[in-house]
Design an enzyme around this catalytic site. Structure first.
Site, short mmCIF file in Angstrom:
data_model
loop_
_atom_site.label_atom_id
_atom_site.label_comp_id
_atom_site.label_asym_id
_atom_site.label_seq_id
_atom_site.Cartn_x
_atom_site.Cartn_y
_atom_site.Cartn_z
N LEU A 1 133.46 -38.09 -26.38
CA LEU A 1 134.02 -38.01 -25.03
C LEU A 1 133.92 -39.35 -24.30
O LEU A 1 132.89 -40.01 -24.34
CB LEU A 1 133.23 -36.95 -24.23
CG LEU A 1 133.56 -36.82 -22.75
CD1 LEU A 1 134.93 -36.17 -22.55
CD2 LEU A 1 132.49 -36.00 -22.01
N HIS B 1 123.99 -33.42 -2.70
CA HIS B 1 124.40 -34.40 -3.73
C HIS B 1 123.51 -34.30 -4.97
O HIS B 1 123.98 -34.42 -6.09
CB HIS B 1 124.36 -35.83 -3.16
CG HIS B 1 125.31 -36.04 -2.01
ND1 HIS B 1 126.62 -35.62 -2.05
CD2 HIS B 1 125.14 -36.62 -0.80
CE1 HIS B 1 127.21 -35.94 -0.90
NE2 HIS B 1 126.34 -36.54 -0.12
N ASP C 1 133.86 -32.33 -4.99
CA ASP C 1 133.77 -32.17 -3.54
C ASP C 1 133.05 -30.88 -3.15
O ASP C 1 133.13 -29.88 -3.86
CB ASP C 1 135.19 -32.19 -2.95
CG ASP C 1 135.19 -32.42 -1.45
OD1 ASP C 1 134.22 -33.04 -0.94
OD2 ASP C 1 136.14 -31.97 -0.79
#
Ligand code: IPE
Ligand code: IPE
Ligand code: MG
Length: 252
Positions: free
Chosen positions: A138, A44, A27
């Site tokens: 991962l 973004h 955020d």
């Protein structure tokens, strides 16, 4: 990104408890853009670079699962150009990063109501999942068109169908059975939630899974988030005492 447990782990105290599953609410892109006199979309785009940095750092630290909240079911309420820009950005980033994910042994999974996403994005999510399925490093869980309540509703529907078909009896429904109907049932629950951007709320994030997660809210805006912030959050996590409803350790 290829070698697990390299220089980054050395930056953590030797007795540091490293979480198996880190989940991040990415955020602050809009505020970052505003601070820099740029458009929200530029925020973004810069947020994408932070995501790359954090994926790389988690792979180096030997973290098992990284969940990144990229687009919520509520985010459709944003202006159309921003929504379309985000859809294009997610698709482009995945296409461009696929080779790096494969090379670095990352397994990709997507969670959310993907059937409501643009067809081309659905295709790329399927492709990246397929092309990284054999990797055992991962696990990157990307939450796109994701809502915690929507996920609980979807799991309930799926379970209700099994009850209707006579395959499950209502008396057999327990937490484990229910959790098996969530979007990514094989992933462990998050241990640590990081929310950059300073907001003290969960915004419909992984509501079922985070019952006992530790929450670390940080003032840094997501585009400015670096590996150093990740290490800071892990150290904060390590200093917490998780009790799961029990009395403190040593008082049993
Ligand atoms: C997070 O940044 C990205 C998404 C929710 C898609 P924001 O766009 O919410 O940034 P702020 O909160 O307005 O600063
Ligand atoms: C949460 O951020 C969603 C994502 C990061 C994808 P928002 O910016 O949408 O959350 P609110 O609106 O501040 O609660
Ligand atoms: Mg926001």
């Amino acid at each position: 990104m290829s070698e697990p447990a390299t220089d980054l782990t050395n930056k953590l105290p030797a007795d540091c408890e490293v979480p198996a599953h880190i989940a991040i609410i990415m955020d602050g892109n809009g505020r970052w853009a505003e601070q820099h006199g740029l458009s929200r979309m530029d925020g973004h785009l810069e947020g994408r670079n932070a995501a790359r940095r954090v994926i790389e750092a988690c792979a180096k630290l030997g973290i098992e699962v990284l969940s990144l909240y990229a687009f919520s079911v509520q985010n459709w309420q944003r202006p159309t150009p921003e929504v379309e820009g985000l859809m294009e950005l997610i698709e482009m980033a995945l296409r461009e990063e696929l080779q790096a994910l494969v090379a670095n042994n990352v397994r990709f999974v997507a969670s959310g109501r993907r059937q409501d996403l643009p067809q081309s994005l659905q295709r790329v999510l399927d492709e990246v999942e397929r092309d990284t399925a054999a990797n055992d490093g991962l696990i990157l869980n990307l939450l796109v068109n994701y809502g915690g309540r929507a996920e609980i509703i979807d799991a309930t529907r799926s379970l209700a169908q099994q009850v209707e078909a006579g395959d499950v009896s209502p008396a057999d429904i327990d937490e484990q059975l229910f959790a098996g109907h969530l979007y990514a049932p094989d992933l462990p629950a998050p241990d640590l939630i990081i929310r950059p951007g300073g907001e003290m709320r969960l915004s419909n994030f992984l509501l079922w899974q985070i019952a006992y997660a530790e929450l670390v809210v940080m003032p840094v805006l997501w585009p400015d988030f670096t590996a150093a912030h990740l290490l800071e959050a892990i150290e904060e996590y390590s200093s917490r005492q998780r009790r799961f409803g029990r009395v403190p350790k040593g008082d049993e």
